[in-house]
Scaffold this motif. Sequence first.
Motif, PDB file in Angstrom:
ATOM      1  N   GLN A   1      81.249  94.354  52.866  1.00  0.00           N
ATOM      2  CA  GLN A   1      82.469  94.314  53.647  1.00  0.00           C
ATOM      3  C   GLN A   1      83.652  94.287  52.698  1.00  0.00           C
ATOM      4  OE1 GLN A   1      83.774  90.385  55.078  1.00  0.00           O
ATOM      5  NE2 GLN A   1      81.681  89.688  54.623  1.00  0.00           N
ATOM      6  N   ASP A   2      84.820  94.583  53.225  1.00  0.00           N
ATOM      7  CA  ASP A   2      86.047  94.456  52.453  1.00  0.00           C
ATOM      8  C   ASP A   2      87.229  94.409  53.420  1.00  0.00           C
ATOM      9  OD1 ASP A   2      86.062  97.132  53.220  1.00  0.00           O
ATOM     10  OD2 ASP A   2      86.011  97.930  51.188  1.00  0.00           O
ATOM     11  N   ALA A   3      88.431  94.398  52.868  1.00  0.00           N
ATOM     12  CA  ALA A   3      89.634  94.286  53.690  1.00  0.00           C
ATOM     13  C   ALA A   3      89.898  95.588  54.443  1.00  0.00           C
ATOM     14  CB  ALA A   3      90.834  93.938  52.815  1.00  0.00           C
ATOM     15  N   ARG A   4      90.405  95.460  55.648  1.00  0.00           N
ATOM     16  CA  ARG A   4      90.847  96.644  56.385  1.00  0.00           C
ATOM     17  C   ARG A   4      92.160  97.114  55.752  1.00  0.00           C
ATOM     18  NH1 ARG A   4      88.094  97.616  61.052  1.00  0.00           N
ATOM     19  NH2 ARG A   4      87.022  95.864  62.021  1.00  0.00           N
TER      20      ARG A   4
ATOM     21  N   ASN B   1      94.833  96.681  58.764  1.00  0.00           N
ATOM     22  CA  ASN B   1      94.636  95.622  59.766  1.00  0.00           C
ATOM     23  C   ASN B   1      94.574  96.161  61.191  1.00  0.00           C
ATOM     24  OD1 ASN B   1      94.577  93.528  57.860  1.00  0.00           O
ATOM     25  ND2 ASN B   1      96.804  93.555  57.753  1.00  0.00           N
TER      26      ASN B   1
ATOM     27  N   ASP C   1      83.394  89.282  59.660  1.00  0.00           N
ATOM     28  CA  ASP C   1      84.546  88.891  60.463  1.00  0.00           C
ATOM     29  C   ASP C   1      85.192  90.177  61.004  1.00  0.00           C
ATOM     30  OD1 ASP C   1      87.458  88.372  60.870  1.00  0.00           O
ATOM     31  OD2 ASP C   1      86.997  86.383  60.080  1.00  0.00           O
TER      32      ASP C   1
ATOM     33  N   ASP D   1      88.094  90.932  61.643  1.00  0.00           N
ATOM     34  CA  ASP D   1      89.363  91.280  61.002  1.00  0.00           C
ATOM     35  C   ASP D   1      89.142  92.001  59.673  1.00  0.00           C
ATOM     36  OD1 ASP D   1      90.870  90.169  63.056  1.00  0.00           O
ATOM     37  OD2 ASP D   1      91.074  88.234  62.053  1.00  0.00           O
ATOM     38  N   ARG D   2      87.882  92.080  59.238  1.00  0.00           N
ATOM     39  CA  ARG D   2      87.544  92.764  57.990  1.00  0.00           C
ATOM     40  C   ARG D   2      86.755  94.048  58.279  1.00  0.00           C
ATOM     41  NH1 ARG D   2      88.430  90.621  53.346  1.00  0.00           N
ATOM     42  NH2 ARG D   2      86.509  91.347  52.339  1.00  0.00           N
ATOM     43  N   ARG D   3      86.596  94.874  57.283  1.00  0.00           N
ATOM     44  CA  ARG D   3      85.913  96.158  57.430  1.00  0.00           C
ATOM     45  C   ARG D   3      84.435  96.003  57.092  1.00  0.00           C
ATOM     46  NH1 ARG D   3      88.487 100.959  54.040  1.00  0.00           N
ATOM     47  NH2 ARG D   3      88.182  99.404  52.392  1.00  0.00           N
TER      48      ARG D   3
ATOM     49  N   ASP E   1      87.534 101.847  58.777  1.00  0.00           N
ATOM     50  CA  ASP E   1      88.859 101.259  58.584  1.00  0.00           C
ATOM     51  C   ASP E   1      89.400 100.594  59.847  1.00  0.00           C
ATOM     52  OD1 ASP E   1      88.707 102.304  56.037  1.00  0.00           O
ATOM     53  OD2 ASP E   1      90.365 103.719  56.289  1.00  0.00           O
TER      54      ASP E   1
END
Length: 191
Positions: A21-24, A27, A90, A92-94, A117
């Motif tokens: 996983q990683d950050a979108r 968002n 989560d 909210d994450r990618r 994304d």
Amino acid sequence: MNQENRPGEWAKARQLPSPNQDARPQNEVSLLLLHAISLPPGQFSGDAIEALFTNRLHPGEHPFFAEIAHLRVSAHLLIRRDGACVQFVDTDRRAWHAGRSLWWDPALSEWRSRLNDFSVGIELEGDDVTPFTRAQYAALVEAVGWLMARYPNVTPQRITSHAKVAPLRKTDPGPAFDWAYFRQQLTLATF
């Protein structure tokens, strides 16, 4: 369930974080992608799906596992045959679930790629031929209700299958998934 869930953790799911996983990047969450998975193919229960999504799948345990153990994939949610839910990422994450795929976004009137994304991936424990259980549909409807409440851009029209966004590579959740029943239950639900 954990009483201290973050906003993107569904309180009704057991949390099992995936490293995949990683950050979108923006968002944005505006699409739900439904998948199906069984490991080994056609077999249900066991911990192989959880092992795959947490990079702990042992290649020697089954010939098929040797083919996929190197993959670094995840989904946000897994809904088991009994309706129990496991959350790996989560929302909210990618999560890394869509792969190479395209989706026509009616709001933007354009084709979009890089679906991870802006989508939430929900895996149903199943395959193309075995009917999904009523418990799975009930849990799915409840999860979708939670997601629609969290993300205003997610509507019933923005729920699709992996097969529709990657038709030359994927078939899931397959013909065994009853879209009419799912949409009927979603319409009848009170959130």
